[in-house]
Write a protein that holds these residues in place. Sequence first.
Motif, mmCIF file in Angstrom:
data_model
loop_
_atom_site.group_PDB
_atom_site.id
_atom_site.type_symbol
_atom_site.label_atom_id
_atom_site.label_comp_id
_atom_site.label_asym_id
_atom_site.label_seq_id
_atom_site.Cartn_x
_atom_site.Cartn_y
_atom_site.Cartn_z
ATOM 1 N N TYR A 208 -46.951 32.151 14.419
ATOM 2 C CA TYR A 208 -46.775 32.604 13.333
ATOM 3 C C TYR A 208 -45.600 33.822 13.679
ATOM 4 C CZ TYR A 208 -47.220 35.577 8.886
ATOM 5 O OH TYR A 208 -46.932 36.436 8.124
ATOM 6 N N ASP A 209 -44.166 34.224 13.565
ATOM 7 C CA ASP A 209 -44.521 35.439 13.927
ATOM 8 C C ASP A 209 -43.689 36.624 12.171
ATOM 9 O OD1 ASP A 209 -42.220 34.685 11.112
ATOM 10 O OD2 ASP A 209 -40.145 34.765 12.839
ATOM 11 N N GLY A 210 -44.974 36.755 11.680
ATOM 12 C CA GLY A 210 -44.972 37.532 10.186
ATOM 13 C C GLY A 210 -44.206 37.153 9.430
ATOM 14 N N LYS A 211 -43.281 36.123 9.488
ATOM 15 C CA LYS A 211 -42.767 35.742 8.109
ATOM 16 C C LYS A 211 -43.002 34.399 7.902
ATOM 17 C CE LYS A 211 -39.275 39.150 8.992
ATOM 18 N NZ LYS A 211 -37.507 39.485 9.414
ATOM 19 N N ARG A 212 -42.630 34.037 8.747
ATOM 20 C CA ARG A 212 -43.202 32.236 8.888
ATOM 21 C C ARG A 212 -44.232 30.916 9.651
ATOM 22 N NH1 ARG A 212 -37.249 28.718 10.757
ATOM 23 N NH2 ARG A 212 -39.056 27.015 10.048
ATOM 24 N N PHE A 213 -44.223 30.292 9.377
ATOM 25 C CA PHE A 213 -44.975 29.635 10.404
ATOM 26 C C PHE A 213 -44.157 28.047 11.379
ATOM 27 C CE2 PHE A 213 -48.296 30.677 7.418
ATOM 28 C CZ PHE A 213 -49.322 31.690 8.367
ATOM 29 N N PHE A 214 -45.035 28.113 12.611
ATOM 30 C CA PHE A 214 -43.439 27.182 12.997
ATOM 31 C C PHE A 214 -44.464 26.170 14.021
ATOM 32 C CE2 PHE A 214 -41.523 31.009 13.459
ATOM 33 C CZ PHE A 214 -40.384 31.067 13.244
ATOM 34 N N GLU A 215 -44.942 24.850 13.601
ATOM 35 C CA GLU A 215 -45.824 23.187 14.149
ATOM 36 C C GLU A 215 -44.636 22.607 15.305
ATOM 37 O OE1 GLU A 215 -48.185 22.206 11.317
ATOM 38 O OE2 GLU A 215 -47.734 23.355 9.177
ATOM 39 N N LYS A 216 -45.078 22.721 16.254
ATOM 40 C CA LYS A 216 -44.901 20.946 17.209
ATOM 41 C C LYS A 216 -46.115 20.641 17.646
ATOM 42 C CE LYS A 216 -40.276 21.918 17.071
ATOM 43 N NZ LYS A 216 -39.942 20.659 16.379
ATOM 44 N N ALA A 217 -46.079 19.318 17.989
ATOM 45 C CA ALA A 217 -46.953 18.732 18.251
ATOM 46 C C ALA A 217 -46.779 18.712 19.541
ATOM 47 C CB ALA A 217 -46.300 17.248 18.294
ATOM 48 N N ALA A 218 -47.489 18.632 19.876
ATOM 49 C CA ALA A 218 -47.697 18.395 21.919
ATOM 50 C C ALA A 218 -47.480 16.861 22.613
ATOM 51 C CB ALA A 218 -49.534 18.153 22.214
ATOM 52 N N THR A 219 -46.677 16.991 23.117
ATOM 53 C CA THR A 219 -46.334 16.384 24.419
ATOM 54 C C THR A 219 -47.616 15.130 24.465
ATOM 55 O OG1 THR A 219 -44.641 17.557 25.280
ATOM 56 C CG2 THR A 219 -44.786 15.684 26.340
ATOM 57 N N ALA A 220 -47.021 14.080 24.840
ATOM 58 C CA ALA A 220 -48.166 12.977 24.854
ATOM 59 C C ALA A 220 -48.209 12.470 26.120
ATOM 60 C CB ALA A 220 -48.108 11.292 23.825
ATOM 61 N N ILE A 221 -49.895 12.430 26.171
ATOM 62 C CA ILE A 221 -49.902 12.525 27.888
ATOM 63 C C ILE A 221 -51.152 11.166 28.069
ATOM 64 C CG2 ILE A 221 -50.576 13.037 30.182
ATOM 65 C CD1 ILE A 221 -50.462 16.405 29.137
ATOM 66 N N ILE A 249 -38.245 29.950 18.363
ATOM 67 C CA ILE A 249 -39.905 29.947 18.393
ATOM 68 C C ILE A 249 -39.760 28.459 18.661
ATOM 69 C CG2 ILE A 249 -41.969 29.880 17.619
ATOM 70 C CD1 ILE A 249 -41.018 32.393 16.559
ATOM 71 N N GLU A 250 -39.674 27.489 17.880
ATOM 72 C CA GLU A 250 -39.564 26.004 18.067
ATOM 73 C C GLU A 250 -39.342 25.566 19.371
ATOM 74 O OE1 GLU A 250 -38.279 24.543 13.931
ATOM 75 O OE2 GLU A 250 -40.492 24.701 13.233
ATOM 76 N N GLU A 251 -38.818 25.563 19.352
ATOM 77 C CA GLU A 251 -37.462 24.540 20.752
ATOM 78 C C GLU A 251 -38.435 25.494 21.895
ATOM 79 O OE1 GLU A 251 -33.949 25.271 23.774
ATOM 80 O OE2 GLU A 251 -33.255 25.957 21.671
ATOM 81 N N SER A 252 -39.181 26.767 22.078
ATOM 82 C CA SER A 252 -40.060 27.040 22.850
ATOM 83 C C SER A 252 -41.195 27.187 23.389
ATOM 84 C CB SER A 252 -40.297 29.132 22.818
ATOM 85 O OG SER A 252 -38.478 29.354 22.612
ATOM 86 N N MET A 253 -41.681 26.097 22.388
ATOM 87 C CA MET A 253 -42.898 25.394 22.282
ATOM 88 C C MET A 253 -42.994 23.912 22.527
ATOM 89 S SD MET A 253 -43.999 26.657 17.963
ATOM 90 C CE MET A 253 -45.942 25.920 18.035
ATOM 91 N N VAL A 254 -41.360 23.094 21.725
ATOM 92 C CA VAL A 254 -41.365 22.269 22.404
ATOM 93 C C VAL A 254 -41.539 21.953 24.249
ATOM 94 C CG1 VAL A 254 -39.046 20.604 23.205
ATOM 95 C CG2 VAL A 254 -40.468 21.227 21.226
ATOM 96 N N LYS A 255 -40.593 23.021 25.441
ATOM 97 C CA LYS A 255 -40.156 23.364 26.420
ATOM 98 C C LYS A 255 -41.648 24.039 26.859
ATOM 99 C CE LYS A 255 -35.500 24.280 26.665
ATOM 100 N NZ LYS A 255 -35.204 23.340 27.244
ATOM 101 N N ALA A 256 -42.727 24.172 26.382
ATOM 102 C CA ALA A 256 -43.711 24.877 26.611
ATOM 103 C C ALA A 256 -45.051 23.735 26.766
ATOM 104 C CB ALA A 256 -44.818 25.167 25.636
ATOM 105 N N HIS A 257 -44.701 22.949 25.566
ATOM 106 C CA HIS A 257 -45.353 21.232 25.655
ATOM 107 C C HIS A 257 -45.655 20.616 26.611
ATOM 108 C CE1 HIS A 257 -48.522 21.656 22.185
ATOM 109 N NE2 HIS A 257 -46.480 21.859 21.010
#
Length: 276
Positions: A208-221, A249-257
């Motif tokens: 959450y960035d104060g304006k909108r929410f972002f969701e990203k599924a975890a990478t399956a292991i 933010i969304e792409e960063s979450m993908v890289k994080a997963h």
Amino acid sequence: MAFGMKVLGLGDAVVDKYINKYTMYPGGNALNFAVFAKQLGQQAGFLGVLGSDQAGSYLKKVIDKLQIDNSHARTEEGENGYSEVKIVDNDRIFIGSNKGGVSAQNLLKLSAADDDYLKSFDLIHIGLYGQVDHLLDKVHSLDLRVSYDFSDNFTSKKVDMLINKVAYGFFSLSGKSDEAVKSFLQQVYTNNNKVLLATRGSEAAIAYDGKRFFEKAATAIEKPVDTMAAGDAFITAFLVAYLSKQVGIEESMVKAHEFAAEICQLNGSFGLGVKY
């Protein structure tokens, strides 16, 4: 911000003692952050209190070997922080700890030289168990960018005390519904925050960035070796991608997963275990 950052893990460097293998692995939120940031191509430092025992000496060797700057870290007489862990069905179960060891008994105090050192970093990362919450006012007064891992054991009082002093806040909210997570992030968000983010194990992460929410599924292991430090890996990779690579933010979450999934294939936080 130019590509590439100089980041500091401020707080804990511990060993995780795997009692069923009589092996200890280097870890701790602040050290993990520094190590992972280094692996992801950033300049990284660690500042905290190490013990004078076997564990503390081994951590110092690991930190030096990995070329993590620790020129301002302290060593105090006594037992380094440790936790006791066992692996059950590829998941780590914490048995107990010495509650920070010397880092709790000798709380870190910052000198004028330390202040100047901190100012040389683009980002300071702190975790709930780092024994350095007392330094957040000072770090905030130096106008430094701070990320904080509230983990899964935070209290409402702790969040209220600290949340407006951090730019990036992370929470572990496994088992919470989408609606509950979004409500929580929206409720605690302040004007001083940039992004608040909640991980939920194998469930989708929500930011959450104060304006909108972002969701990203975890990478399956399929077959994780060890989930230790998966959360730390996610946090580090998200911050590196978002701040250094300047992606959304969304792409960063993908890289994080993706990075967290890689780390789950190692024993301990990042390998390098030794018998004790």
